[in-house]
Design a protein around this motif. Structure first.
Motif, PDB file in Angstrom:
ATOM      1  N   ARG A 261       1.469   5.709  -0.596  1.00 62.43           N
ATOM      2  CA  ARG A 261       2.732   5.255  -0.074  1.00 62.43           C
ATOM      3  C   ARG A 261       3.665   6.390   0.058  1.00 62.43           C
ATOM      4  NH1 ARG A 261       0.826   0.923   0.398  1.00 62.43           N
ATOM      5  NH2 ARG A 261       0.904  -0.907  -0.939  1.00 62.43           N
ATOM      6  N   TRP A 262       4.178   6.600   1.232  1.00 63.87           N
ATOM      7  CA  TRP A 262       5.105   7.675   1.596  1.00 63.87           C
ATOM      8  C   TRP A 262       6.736   7.080   1.474  1.00 63.87           C
ATOM      9  CZ3 TRP A 262       3.461  12.824   2.148  1.00 63.87           C
ATOM     10  CH2 TRP A 262       2.035  12.874   2.268  1.00 63.87           C
ATOM     11  N   THR A 263       7.298   7.669   0.610  1.00 61.35           N
ATOM     12  CA  THR A 263       8.913   7.132   0.198  1.00 61.35           C
ATOM     13  C   THR A 263       9.823   8.300  -0.093  1.00 61.35           C
ATOM     14  OG1 THR A 263       8.398   6.886  -2.139  1.00 61.35           O
ATOM     15  CG2 THR A 263       7.962   4.971  -0.883  1.00 61.35           C
ATOM     16  N   LYS A 264      10.891   7.785  -0.592  1.00 65.93           N
ATOM     17  CA  LYS A 264      11.719   8.930  -0.804  1.00 65.93           C
ATOM     18  C   LYS A 264      12.242   8.548  -2.296  1.00 65.93           C
ATOM     19  CE  LYS A 264      13.019  10.767   3.256  1.00 65.93           C
ATOM     20  NZ  LYS A 264      13.910  11.449   4.073  1.00 65.93           N
ATOM     21  N   MET A 265      12.888   9.631  -3.007  1.00 66.71           N
ATOM     22  CA  MET A 265      13.226   9.317  -4.353  1.00 66.71           C
ATOM     23  C   MET A 265      14.627  10.483  -4.463  1.00 66.71           C
ATOM     24  SD  MET A 265      10.821   9.433  -7.444  1.00 66.71           S
ATOM     25  CE  MET A 265      10.290   7.858  -8.346  1.00 66.71           C
ATOM     26  N   LYS A 266      15.651   9.964  -5.345  1.00 71.65           N
ATOM     27  CA  LYS A 266      16.872  10.659  -5.734  1.00 71.65           C
ATOM     28  C   LYS A 266      16.846  11.311  -6.823  1.00 71.65           C
ATOM     29  CE  LYS A 266      20.120   8.550  -2.941  1.00 71.65           C
ATOM     30  NZ  LYS A 266      21.206   7.290  -2.923  1.00 71.65           N
ATOM     31  N   PHE A 267      17.088  12.543  -7.001  1.00 72.18           N
ATOM     32  CA  PHE A 267      17.049  13.417  -8.272  1.00 72.18           C
ATOM     33  C   PHE A 267      18.693  13.959  -8.312  1.00 72.18           C
ATOM     34  CE2 PHE A 267      12.807  13.201  -7.484  1.00 72.18           C
ATOM     35  CZ  PHE A 267      12.019  12.892  -8.708  1.00 72.18           C
ATOM     36  N   PRO A 268      18.837  14.030  -9.528  1.00 72.09           N
ATOM     37  CA  PRO A 268      20.473  14.780  -9.841  1.00 72.09           C
ATOM     38  C   PRO A 268      20.401  15.988  -9.323  1.00 72.09           C
ATOM     39  CG  PRO A 268      19.407  14.109 -11.984  1.00 72.09           C
ATOM     40  CD  PRO A 268      18.572  13.410 -10.855  1.00 72.09           C
TER      41      PRO A 268
END
Ligand SMILES: [Zn+2]
Ligand SMILES: [Zn+2]
Length: 273
Positions: free
Chosen positions: A208-215
């Motif tokens: 699955r190609w998704t996006k993820m947020k990092f500080p």
């Protein structure tokens, strides 16, 4: 007799070699006797075995980090699979794992970092039918259809008097084998990561190609002139450097088996601050 065909060891099994020799001999005699159905059926079984062997080899080469070789084999699987499907029937498609191989080949290909290919432009003098040798012209065709099997032989149109006109660079090639990149400059992390979690080519998995947020603090090792980790193709300074969080592409692999807990960690390619 049932022969296992799952691991690279299985592809070198003597029993399998005997089956292939037997089918080849049967095909030859069917052709000699004019038994078209039998010859075609032998072709179908031989090609399907070959497809499974190729797919296992490609998987094995990914495991061994021979990524380019595996890329070539995956492309051959793709081509072979479409010819087999064209000349097959439902039960055979299931028995020879065609759907599984087709779906996994394109998923493996999607994990490669390749994006640029050479594409030669050709001028072709004429094509001929590989079955009867007929010169194929718009208003003069023989009875054979390209991609169909006749008496155990695949019909293809052979090009003659070819002339290379130009070579262009493309992102969606007809021939996937003409990769432009030097592998040593590329990142094969996705292939490495996935293949390390799989024991054989026929274990089920999905991506699955998704996006993820990092500080933003986690990107402190990214220099302001580097490309932005969000993959926008802009430099970091003018893209996400001023934001609190950076959203980066993320890939989830899904498995049909439980994994060891250390394999479930997220791999973060930037600075872990
Ligand atoms: Zn023909
Ligand atoms: Zn950005």
């Amino acid at each position: 007799m049932k022969i296992e065909l799952i691991t690279i060891g299985d592809t070198e099994n003597r029993e399998l070699k005997k089956v292939i020799e037997y089918l080849e001999a049967e095909k030859k005699s069917a052709i000699a006797n004019g038994d078209e159905d039998k010859a075609n059926n032998c072709w179908l079984h031989l090609e399907s075995l070959d497809l499974n062997i190729l797919f296992i080899r490609a998987f094995n080469n990914i495991k061994l980090k021979n990524y380019r070789q595996a890329w070539y084999e995956l492309e051959q699987c793709e081509i072979k699979e479409s010819y087999i499907r064209e000349n097959s029937y439902k039960d055979h498609i299931v028995a020879s794992r065609l759907d599984f191989i087709k779906s996994k080949v394109s998923k493996w290909q999607s994990l490669y970092p390749y994006c640029l290919f050479f594409s030669p432009g050709f001028k072709v003098g004429y094509y001929s039918c590989s079955i009867c040798g007929h010169k194929v012209r718009p208003r003069s065709r023989c009875e054979h259809k390209k991609g169909k099997v006749y008496s155990g032989q695949l019909c293809v149109h052979e090009a003659h008097d070819m002339e290379v006109l130009e070579v262009s660079i493309v992102t969606k090639p007809v021939q996937k084998s003409s990769v432009m990149h030097d592998d040593s400059s590329l990142d094969f992390m996705l292939l490495e990561r996935l293949s390390s979690c799989l024991d054989n080519a026929f274990e089920d998995w999905d991506v699955r190609w998704t996006k993820m947020k990092f500080p933003i603090a986690r990107f402190s090792k990214v220099s302001k002139k580097d490309k932005c980790p969000c993959k926008s193709d802009k430099i970091f300074e003018v893209c996400c450097m001023g934001k609190k969080e950076v959203e980066i592409p993320h890939v989830d692999f899904l498995f049909s088996k439980p994994l060891s807990s250390d394999a479930e960690n997220i791999v973060f390619p930037y600075y872990n601050g």
